[in-house]
Design a protein around this motif. Sequence first.
Motif, mmCIF file in Angstrom:
data_model
loop_
_atom_site.group_PDB
_atom_site.id
_atom_site.type_symbol
_atom_site.label_atom_id
_atom_site.label_comp_id
_atom_site.label_asym_id
_atom_site.label_seq_id
_atom_site.Cartn_x
_atom_site.Cartn_y
_atom_site.Cartn_z
ATOM 1 N N PRO A 71 5.835 2.561 -4.340
ATOM 2 C CA PRO A 71 6.219 1.142 -4.377
ATOM 3 C C PRO A 71 5.032 0.199 -4.183
ATOM 4 O O PRO A 71 4.972 -0.865 -4.812
ATOM 5 N N PHE A 72 4.099 0.567 -3.328
ATOM 6 C CA PHE A 72 2.909 -0.260 -3.120
ATOM 7 C C PHE A 72 2.053 -0.279 -4.390
ATOM 8 O O PHE A 72 1.525 -1.329 -4.786
ATOM 9 N N ASP A 73 1.918 0.882 -5.025
ATOM 10 C CA ASP A 73 1.176 0.961 -6.295
ATOM 11 C C ASP A 73 1.829 0.084 -7.360
ATOM 12 O O ASP A 73 1.140 -0.582 -8.147
ATOM 13 N N ASN A 74 3.159 0.101 -7.398
ATOM 14 C CA ASN A 74 3.873 -0.701 -8.402
ATOM 15 C C ASN A 74 3.592 -2.187 -8.231
ATOM 16 O O ASN A 74 3.403 -2.919 -9.208
ATOM 17 N N LEU A 75 3.577 -2.646 -6.977
ATOM 18 C CA LEU A 75 3.273 -4.054 -6.717
ATOM 19 C C LEU A 75 1.885 -4.420 -7.231
ATOM 20 O O LEU A 75 1.712 -5.438 -7.917
ATOM 21 N N LEU A 76 0.910 -3.596 -6.925
ATOM 22 C CA LEU A 76 -0.452 -3.890 -7.363
ATOM 23 C C LEU A 76 -0.564 -3.814 -8.885
ATOM 24 O O LEU A 76 -1.318 -4.583 -9.495
ATOM 25 N N SER A 77 0.196 -2.925 -9.495
ATOM 26 C CA SER A 77 0.225 -2.850 -10.955
ATOM 27 C C SER A 77 0.710 -4.166 -11.559
ATOM 28 O O SER A 77 0.149 -4.658 -12.545
ATOM 29 N N ALA A 78 1.744 -4.756 -10.977
ATOM 30 C CA ALA A 78 2.268 -6.034 -11.478
ATOM 31 C C ALA A 78 1.260 -7.156 -11.289
ATOM 32 O O ALA A 78 1.077 -7.997 -12.173
ATOM 33 N N GLU A 93 -10.393 -3.145 -5.486
ATOM 34 C CA GLU A 93 -10.883 -2.812 -4.148
ATOM 35 C C GLU A 93 -9.712 -2.653 -3.175
ATOM 36 O O GLU A 93 -9.712 -1.760 -2.318
ATOM 37 N N PHE A 94 -8.716 -3.523 -3.331
ATOM 38 C CA PHE A 94 -7.524 -3.459 -2.489
ATOM 39 C C PHE A 94 -6.764 -2.164 -2.752
ATOM 40 O O PHE A 94 -6.256 -1.530 -1.817
ATOM 41 N N GLN A 95 -6.703 -1.747 -4.012
ATOM 42 C CA GLN A 95 -6.053 -0.484 -4.371
ATOM 43 C C GLN A 95 -6.777 0.693 -3.724
ATOM 44 O O GLN A 95 -6.138 1.627 -3.208
ATOM 45 N N ASP A 96 -8.115 0.655 -3.741
ATOM 46 C CA ASP A 96 -8.895 1.720 -3.107
ATOM 47 C C ASP A 96 -8.590 1.803 -1.609
ATOM 48 O O ASP A 96 -8.490 2.904 -1.040
ATOM 49 N N GLN A 97 -8.439 0.642 -0.973
ATOM 50 C CA GLN A 97 -8.112 0.627 0.451
ATOM 51 C C GLN A 97 -6.726 1.202 0.702
ATOM 52 O O GLN A 97 -6.494 1.883 1.708
ATOM 53 N N LEU A 98 -5.812 0.939 -0.222
ATOM 54 C CA LEU A 98 -4.462 1.508 -0.097
ATOM 55 C C LEU A 98 -4.516 3.024 -0.221
ATOM 56 O O LEU A 98 -3.881 3.744 0.562
ATOM 57 N N HIS A 99 -5.270 3.525 -1.204
ATOM 58 C CA HIS A 99 -5.422 4.975 -1.359
ATOM 59 C C HIS A 99 -5.983 5.593 -0.078
ATOM 60 O O HIS A 99 -5.507 6.639 0.390
#
Length: 285
Positions: free
Chosen positions: A103-110, A69-75
């Motif tokens: 870079p934000f995507d990478n953080l969420l991936s980790a 959900e947080f990733q969707d908000q980032l998108h």
Amino acid sequence: MSSDSVLRRCERECRNLATSHYENFVIASALLPRQLRQPFYNIYAFCRTADDLADESPSPAIALERLSEFQDQLHATFAGHPPENLFLPLAQTIEQFSLIQQPFDNLLSAFRQDQTKTRYQTMDELLDYCRRSANPVGRILLKVAQCSNPENDSLSDEICTGLQLANFWQDVSRDYEIGRVYLPTDQMEKHGLSDKSLGDKTTPLALKVILRQQCDITERYFQRGLPLAKQVPSWFARDVKLFAHGGLTTLHAIRNVDFDVLRVRPKVSKVRQFSLVARAALGWL
């Protein structure tokens, strides 16, 4: 409530979240030019919230759902439609400094990886995790400081990876308690160290040997990265030195307990932390 009022409220929430945590990232903000503090708070709020979703959710499944959900908000934010929460001031920072999403995507991936991967076979695997869990923060901050380029990004990666590794060696016991082992499996097998022994009250000699080697290796990350301080504006150089010397001080704390990290968690005293901040502010680091 007007859109400007909503933005101000969200900025206050980011600022309050940042200043309620005693961490190097927040302490470092005190050394910044005043006009850059709010952008740093906005970035910190994103990182802190994502980290909390990953580590404080009731289960890995719920953490993954919340992170999605947080990733969707980032998108949505990068698409120009930020939700009225921490993403609203973050959107202002993204626009002001032309930040990119990777870079934000990478953080969420980790953070998502932490929910499913709890062991690392080799150091290369662990460094790939660091590339996504730590290095993006340094690259984002370089963009905000307007001194991002391939050389500076590489030097920043050295410091950020060093900070992540130092944290792993400091928190072997804590990580094991929540089911995670960041010591590379091949090194543990080489020294005859089992996962079960990480739950002991005293540190086996084999683990001390591994940690001694890893602290020496990690120290070299900071040494390679510190020249970054000579290539960025003086106000940002203070933060670079604070982060690097903070990591080196953590390694010193580990050595100071003779690598007995299962018996006692190595700590950097608050007096020592304030000393580092003061010396950074005065340009003495």
